[in-house]
Design a protein around this motif. Structure first.
Motif, mmCIF file in Angstrom:
data_model
loop_
_atom_site.group_PDB
_atom_site.id
_atom_site.type_symbol
_atom_site.label_atom_id
_atom_site.label_comp_id
_atom_site.label_asym_id
_atom_site.label_seq_id
_atom_site.Cartn_x
_atom_site.Cartn_y
_atom_site.Cartn_z
ATOM 1 N N ARG A 1 -1.998 -25.922 6.938
ATOM 2 C CA ARG A 1 -1.342 -26.825 7.887
ATOM 3 C C ARG A 1 -0.034 -27.306 7.264
ATOM 4 N NH1 ARG A 1 -5.685 -31.262 8.287
ATOM 5 N NH2 ARG A 1 -6.084 -30.469 6.191
ATOM 6 N N SER B 1 2.137 -21.396 17.511
ATOM 7 C CA SER B 1 1.629 -22.119 16.346
ATOM 8 C C SER B 1 2.726 -22.837 15.571
ATOM 9 C CB SER B 1 0.878 -21.162 15.410
ATOM 10 O OG SER B 1 1.726 -20.126 14.957
ATOM 11 N N SER C 1 -2.113 -37.562 17.075
ATOM 12 C CA SER C 1 -2.614 -36.588 18.044
ATOM 13 C C SER C 1 -1.802 -35.292 18.058
ATOM 14 C CB SER C 1 -2.624 -37.196 19.452
ATOM 15 O OG SER C 1 -1.313 -37.523 19.875
ATOM 16 N N PRO D 1 -0.905 -31.011 12.917
ATOM 17 C CA PRO D 1 -1.305 -29.601 12.989
ATOM 18 C C PRO D 1 -2.791 -29.385 12.742
ATOM 19 C CG PRO D 1 -0.228 -30.059 10.899
ATOM 20 C CD PRO D 1 -0.070 -31.296 11.728
ATOM 21 N N THR D 2 -3.340 -28.406 13.445
ATOM 22 C CA THR D 2 -4.649 -27.885 13.102
ATOM 23 C C THR D 2 -4.431 -26.682 12.196
ATOM 24 O OG1 THR D 2 -6.796 -27.180 13.961
ATOM 25 C CG2 THR D 2 -4.846 -26.315 15.088
ATOM 26 N N LYS D 3 -5.481 -26.001 11.797
ATOM 27 C CA LYS D 3 -5.346 -24.911 10.837
ATOM 28 C C LYS D 3 -4.442 -23.807 11.395
ATOM 29 C CE LYS D 3 -9.623 -22.518 12.185
ATOM 30 N NZ LYS D 3 -10.907 -21.970 11.691
ATOM 31 N N GLU E 1 -1.162 -23.988 11.776
ATOM 32 C CA GLU E 1 -0.044 -24.491 12.581
ATOM 33 C C GLU E 1 1.056 -25.117 11.727
ATOM 34 O OE1 GLU E 1 -1.781 -25.572 16.994
ATOM 35 O OE2 GLU E 1 -1.485 -27.199 15.548
#
Length: 293
Positions: A77, A105, A129, A132-134, A136
């Motif tokens: 991330r 991404s 909110s 990043p998620t994995k 990204e």
């Protein structure tokens, strides 16, 4: 040209001289044109040549694509916040970084003013909110650091809220890094005459006039206030885990190249070409509150 916002003629104290600036006058004052690039102690007397810039940028953008593919595959991330005075070049830098990345991404976050609901929440909540998620990459065009500058200066935050933010922001950011996020903070620094030049350019370019806001105009006479808040922010929120990278940005080309180099140098990714990345110019990029003192 259509009058979109109230743009009064202002008198500015610059270098001990009183200067009259009329942003509605199509002719840029000579004193702005002559001093823009050198303003703020900028170390170069000419912009980087376009052909040199394009060649180096292409090599760096290839490396960015390689880095993104590796980030996607590894689940890393990456997050960066871009701060600076109005017209410092934040949006253009983000656009340059993201130009050839997969938008699925690589996300840009540029939030408007808080809603009534958001204003009643924990201050950092609406930013979290968008993290990043994995796999990204997230690039913030302004961030929670609004509370360190524009909000207290323009009366949108109380002195107590400002001081509380400076106290808790380092802890908040340390938690992000401890959780594994590769986190960057960039402050793009420009001189006063350069800011005036860019404001004037926006005012008289029909493709850029949307970038000039009433807040920009209101900031014309608040240079000292913004400088003081910037210095305090850098002092209080620069940390070992989440350092501030300070960038001399009077020349957008040099600024963009060195920001990208710093990001690429700091992340491990498959197929990294150190020769293509090149060396960071320490006249352009420094760290923390004493970066260029």
């Amino acid at each position: 040209m259509t009058e979109l916002i109230d743009t009064p003629i202002v008198e500015l104290d610059i270098g001990g001289k009183t200067r009259r600036f009329d942003i509605d006058d199509p002719k840029l004052p000579d004193w702005v044109e002559d001093e823009a690039l050198a303003s703020g102690g900028y170390p170069y007397d000419k912009k980087l040549k376009r052909e040199h810039y394009k060649k180096e940028l292409e090599a760096l953008q290839i490396e960015l694509v390689k880095a993104q593919l590796s980030i996607n595959a590894s689940g890393k991330r990456v997050m960066a916040v871009f701060e600076g005075r109005d017209a410092a070049g934040k949006g253009g830098t983000i656009f340059t970084i993201r130009s050839f990345l997969n938008p699925r991404s690589a996300h840009v976050v540029a939030l408007t003013k808080p809603t009534e609901t958001e204003a009643g929440q924990w201050y950092f909540q609406r930013y979290v909110s968008h993290f990043p998620t994995k796999g990204e990459i997230v690039l913030f065009d302004r961030s929670w650091y609004n509370r360190a500058g524009v909000e207290p200066i323009m009366g949108f935050a109380t002195p107590e809220q400002h001081q509380h933010f400076l106290k808790v922001a380092p802890t908040f950011e340390d938690l992000l890094v401890e959780d594994g996020i590769h986190f960057f903070k960039f402050w793009l620094n420009i001189g006063r005459e350069m800011q005036l030049k860019r404001f004037h350019d926006r005012r008289h370019d029909p493709l850029k006039i949307w970038k000039l806001s009433p807040m920009d105009v209101a900031a014309l006479t608040k240079w000292k206030d913004y400088s003081e808040k910037r210095d305090l922010m850098l002092e209080k929120t620069h940390s070992e885990k989440a350092p501030w990278t300070v960038v001399r940005a009077n020349d957008k080309r040099r600024a963009r190249l060195n920001i990208i180099r710093h990001i690429l140098t700091s992340i491990d990714y498959e197929g990294k070409d150190k020769d293509a990345i090149g060396e960071i110019d320490d006249k352009i990029l420094g760290f923390g509150p004493d970066a260029f003192k």
